[in-house]
Design a protein around this motif. Structure first.
Motif, mmCIF file in Angstrom:
data_model
loop_
_atom_site.group_PDB
_atom_site.id
_atom_site.type_symbol
_atom_site.label_atom_id
_atom_site.label_comp_id
_atom_site.label_asym_id
_atom_site.label_seq_id
_atom_site.Cartn_x
_atom_site.Cartn_y
_atom_site.Cartn_z
ATOM 1 N N THR A 183 0.831 -1.216 0.000
ATOM 2 C CA THR A 183 0.000 0.000 0.000
ATOM 3 C C THR A 183 0.862 1.262 0.000
ATOM 4 N N ALA A 184 2.018 1.211 0.668
ATOM 5 C CA ALA A 184 2.917 2.380 0.633
ATOM 6 C C ALA A 184 3.402 2.609 -0.798
ATOM 7 N N ARG A 185 3.643 1.512 -1.521
ATOM 8 C CA ARG A 185 4.067 1.631 -2.920
ATOM 9 C C ARG A 185 2.949 2.195 -3.790
ATOM 10 N N VAL A 186 1.726 1.784 -3.513
ATOM 11 C CA VAL A 186 0.589 2.312 -4.295
ATOM 12 C C VAL A 186 0.425 3.809 -4.010
ATOM 13 N N ARG A 187 0.600 4.202 -2.749
ATOM 14 C CA ARG A 187 0.515 5.619 -2.377
ATOM 15 C C ARG A 187 1.542 6.422 -3.173
ATOM 16 N N ARG A 188 2.782 5.910 -3.221
ATOM 17 C CA ARG A 188 3.851 6.603 -3.958
ATOM 18 C C ARG A 188 3.603 6.575 -5.459
ATOM 19 N N GLY A 189 3.163 5.417 -5.955
ATOM 20 C CA GLY A 189 2.902 5.272 -7.397
ATOM 21 C C GLY A 189 1.806 6.216 -7.860
ATOM 22 N N LEU A 194 -0.001 11.241 -10.597
ATOM 23 C CA LEU A 194 -0.689 12.533 -10.496
ATOM 24 C C LEU A 194 0.275 13.689 -10.781
ATOM 25 N N ARG A 195 1.505 13.579 -10.257
ATOM 26 C CA ARG A 195 2.486 14.643 -10.482
ATOM 27 C C ARG A 195 2.768 14.783 -11.975
ATOM 28 N N GLU A 196 2.915 13.663 -12.659
ATOM 29 C CA GLU A 196 3.176 13.710 -14.106
ATOM 30 C C GLU A 196 2.026 14.353 -14.867
ATOM 31 N N MET A 197 0.828 14.249 -14.302
ATOM 32 C CA MET A 197 -0.342 14.868 -14.958
ATOM 33 C C MET A 197 -0.507 16.333 -14.565
ATOM 34 N N GLY A 198 0.397 16.831 -13.733
ATOM 35 C CA GLY A 198 0.358 18.248 -13.382
ATOM 36 C C GLY A 198 -0.385 18.575 -12.100
ATOM 37 N N HIS A 199 -0.755 17.556 -11.331
ATOM 38 C CA HIS A 199 -1.446 17.828 -10.065
ATOM 39 C C HIS A 199 -0.463 18.152 -8.952
ATOM 40 N N ALA A 200 -0.878 19.028 -8.051
ATOM 41 C CA ALA A 200 -0.045 19.340 -6.882
ATOM 42 C C ALA A 200 -0.154 18.180 -5.897
ATOM 43 N N ILE A 201 0.987 17.666 -5.460
ATOM 44 C CA ILE A 201 0.922 16.519 -4.544
ATOM 45 C C ILE A 201 1.628 16.770 -3.213
ATOM 46 N N ALA A 202 2.161 17.999 -3.048
ATOM 47 C CA ALA A 202 2.907 18.281 -1.813
ATOM 48 C C ALA A 202 1.972 18.363 -0.608
ATOM 49 N N LEU A 203 0.780 18.890 -0.837
ATOM 50 C CA LEU A 203 -0.159 19.021 0.273
ATOM 51 C C LEU A 203 -1.017 17.771 0.350
ATOM 52 N N VAL A 204 -1.185 17.273 1.553
ATOM 53 C CA VAL A 204 -1.968 16.051 1.690
ATOM 54 C C VAL A 204 -3.284 16.335 2.410
ATOM 55 N N ALA A 205 -4.232 15.413 2.235
ATOM 56 C CA ALA A 205 -5.545 15.546 2.859
ATOM 57 C C ALA A 205 -5.460 15.142 4.339
ATOM 58 N N ASP A 206 -6.605 15.212 5.015
ATOM 59 C CA ASP A 206 -6.625 15.028 6.476
ATOM 60 C C ASP A 206 -6.067 13.692 6.946
ATOM 61 N N GLU A 207 -6.208 12.660 6.141
ATOM 62 C CA GLU A 207 -5.730 11.338 6.577
ATOM 63 C C GLU A 207 -4.431 10.950 5.882
ATOM 64 N N GLY A 208 -3.749 11.940 5.310
ATOM 65 C CA GLY A 208 -2.461 11.662 4.675
ATOM 66 C C GLY A 208 -2.567 11.232 3.225
ATOM 67 N N GLY A 209 -3.785 11.185 2.686
ATOM 68 C CA GLY A 209 -3.968 10.806 1.278
ATOM 69 C C GLY A 209 -3.778 11.997 0.359
ATOM 70 N N LEU A 210 -3.792 11.725 -0.951
ATOM 71 C CA LEU A 210 -3.671 12.768 -1.953
ATOM 72 C C LEU A 210 -5.034 13.426 -2.139
ATOM 73 N N ILE A 228 -1.500 1.549 -8.758
ATOM 74 C CA ILE A 228 -1.200 0.135 -8.453
ATOM 75 C C ILE A 228 -0.243 -0.415 -9.520
ATOM 76 N N GLU A 229 -0.542 -0.089 -10.772
ATOM 77 C CA GLU A 229 0.318 -0.578 -11.864
ATOM 78 C C GLU A 229 1.706 0.042 -11.788
ATOM 79 N N ARG A 230 1.757 1.352 -11.473
ATOM 80 C CA ARG A 230 3.050 2.027 -11.353
ATOM 81 C C ARG A 230 3.890 1.389 -10.236
ATOM 82 N N ALA A 231 3.214 0.876 -9.227
ATOM 83 C CA ALA A 231 3.915 0.222 -8.111
ATOM 84 C C ALA A 231 4.404 -1.178 -8.497
ATOM 85 N N GLY A 232 4.092 -1.594 -9.731
ATOM 86 C CA GLY A 232 4.514 -2.925 -10.175
ATOM 87 C C GLY A 232 3.611 -4.024 -9.626
#
Ligand code: PGA
Ligand code: ZN
Length: 436
Positions: A183-189, A194-210, A228-232
């Motif tokens: 799940t940590a890999r899926v979070r990073r993936g 999202l970053r490649e698509m131009g979304h801001a990812i530095a700020l996280v939501a209340d539970e640490g999600g994007l 999930i796929e990006r995480a292999g």
């Protein structure tokens, strides 16, 4: 006097992970045992939840809990003074009786739960055993299948999308630590995609999600699959998806569900169920939480008939309340219950809901709140109560990792001797052959 009698209770106002005041409490026993606990707090709270007491004055914009802390160290302390902390049920009954209201709103459910948890921790301390062992009543501990927040919307992310949570469920992992790795890999993936698509990812939501702003709710499902796929990993085989619709949050007064992120698309219950059926046909969804509004019993029965071959989880719908769960079991609404101790106010009441669910073939998921603290007692409860599943937010932010780390510690310490629930926690007698 016995060694485990409650003698002294202190309570104070601390802060939760959203910077909102919360109640902290320490319970001391005659023989020297001690336990202290902070309570969590929700943002998308159900109407039928136990009620927190907030001061309502100028401090912290009215959110202070000084009176709740005072109640814990005076009225509640008096009510449990001299009681045996090993007998949690009697302690909790005394707390409930001291408040005297069904929703604990007089003294505050936040005050009551703080004492209830701190007393349980003191009891474990006095016995020199970890909390999971002291609440297990002789049962073997069971490491839960984690449900991990990847993308947030709704009340946890400025309503960037309507649906509140998109989560990863590592169904293919063979151990708890492997599950956390997946799940940590899926979070990073997902962040990478999202970053490649131009979304801001530095700020996280209340539970640490994007918390990306996406054009549709379905787009979030696409992002998690891509993550999930990006995480292999393989969507569906290694990692399934859970969705917390939190539908009450976008239910309008005319009974329509309004998807603001999709141009105010308006759906009745049937339309929302149709939408979810479509999602299930296209994405590896293993669990749907709060698919409909908290009082839409008809919609829930309909949703269960059409979608009940996967986990249908009641959070705001059941609010950790035995009566509501009992009604759900009777009319076959949902097939799983989310259990949040602060929705009901005491540990004994939360445990009663878990046992009622288990006896009737409903699955159980122990859950943190969006406002959490550094405490990890929730992890011990999941293990000792054998809930099978746990939901505490993302794999980042310390109030979340406190719970994962506690489970990782126990897995490591107990080695191969502790059972891991894995994907079997998602199988359910009510849909796998044995009727409820
Ligand atoms: P809450 O959200 O803690 O803000 O209620 C968690 C959830 O809905 O599962
Ligand atoms: Zn929920």
């Amino acid at each position: 006097m016995i060694d485990t009698a409650i003698t002294t209770i202190t309570a104070w106002e601390g802060l939760d992970s959203r910077g909102k005041p919360t109640v902290g409490c320490e319970v001391q026993l005659s023989g020297g045992g001690r336990g202290h606990a902070y309570v969590p707090s929700g943002a998308s709270t159900g109407r039928h939840e136990a009620r927190e007491l907030r001061d309502g004055d100028s401090r912290y914009d009215g959110q202070g809990v000084q009176q709740a802390a005072i109640n814990a160290r005076t009225v509640l302390a008096e009510a449990v003074h001299g009681l045996d902390a090993l007998d949690g049920k009697t302690v909790d009954e005394a707390l409930r009786a001291a408040d005297g209201t069904p929703d604990l709103g007089r003294l505050g459910a936040n005050a009551v739960l703080a004492v209830s948890v701190a007393a349980a921790l003191a009891a474990a301390d006095a016995q020199r055993v970890p909390l999971y062992q002291s609440v297990a009543a002789g049962a073997d501990p069971l490491l839960p299948l984690p449900m991990v927040n990847i993308i947030s919307g709704g009340a946890h992310a400025g309503r960037s999308i309507d649906v509140q949570d998109f989560l990863a469920v590592p169904v293919g992992a063979g151990t708890f630590s492997e599950a956390i790795d997946y799940t940590a890999r899926v979070r990073r993936g997902t962040a990478e995609v999202l970053r490649e698509m131009g979304h801001a990812i530095a700020l996280v939501a209340d539970e640490g999600g994007l918390g990306p702003v996406l054009p549709t709710n379905r787009a979030a499902l696409d992002m998690v699959v891509a993550g999930i796929e990006r995480a292999g990993l393989r969507p569906g085989t290694d990692v399934g998806i859970a969705v917390d619709v939190a539908a009450t949050q976008f239910l309008s007064s005319d009974g329509r569900y309004v998807l603001a992120a999709e141009g105010d698309r308006r759906l009745n219950a049937e339309g929302l169920i149709d939408e979810l059926v479509q999602w299930c046909a296209h994405y590896p969804i293993v669990s749907i939480e709060d698919a409909l509004g908290e009082d839409d019993w008809e919609g829930w029965v309909e949703a269960t008939a059409r979608l009940g071959d996967r986990q249908l989880l009641g959070d705001d719908f059941f609010v950790t309340d035995a009566e509501r769960l009992g009604r759900g079991i009777k009319v076959r609404a949902a097939n799983a219950v989310l259990v949040k101790p602060n929705q009901t106010g005491t540990l004994s009441d939360a445990l009663a809901v878990i046992r009622l669910a288990q006896e009737n073939g409903y699955r159980t998921v122990l859950s943190a709140r969006s406002g959490e603290t550094e405490d990890s007692w929730l992890a011990d409860l999941a293990l000792g109560w054998r809930t099978g599943q746990i939901k505490v937010g993302s794999t980042m932010r310390s109030e979340r990792t406190a719970k994962w780390n506690r489970l990782l510690q126990i897995e490591s310490q107990l080695g191969g001797t502790v059972e891991y629930a894995g994907a079997s926690a998602l199988s359910c007698p009510t849909i796998d052959g044995v009727p409820a």
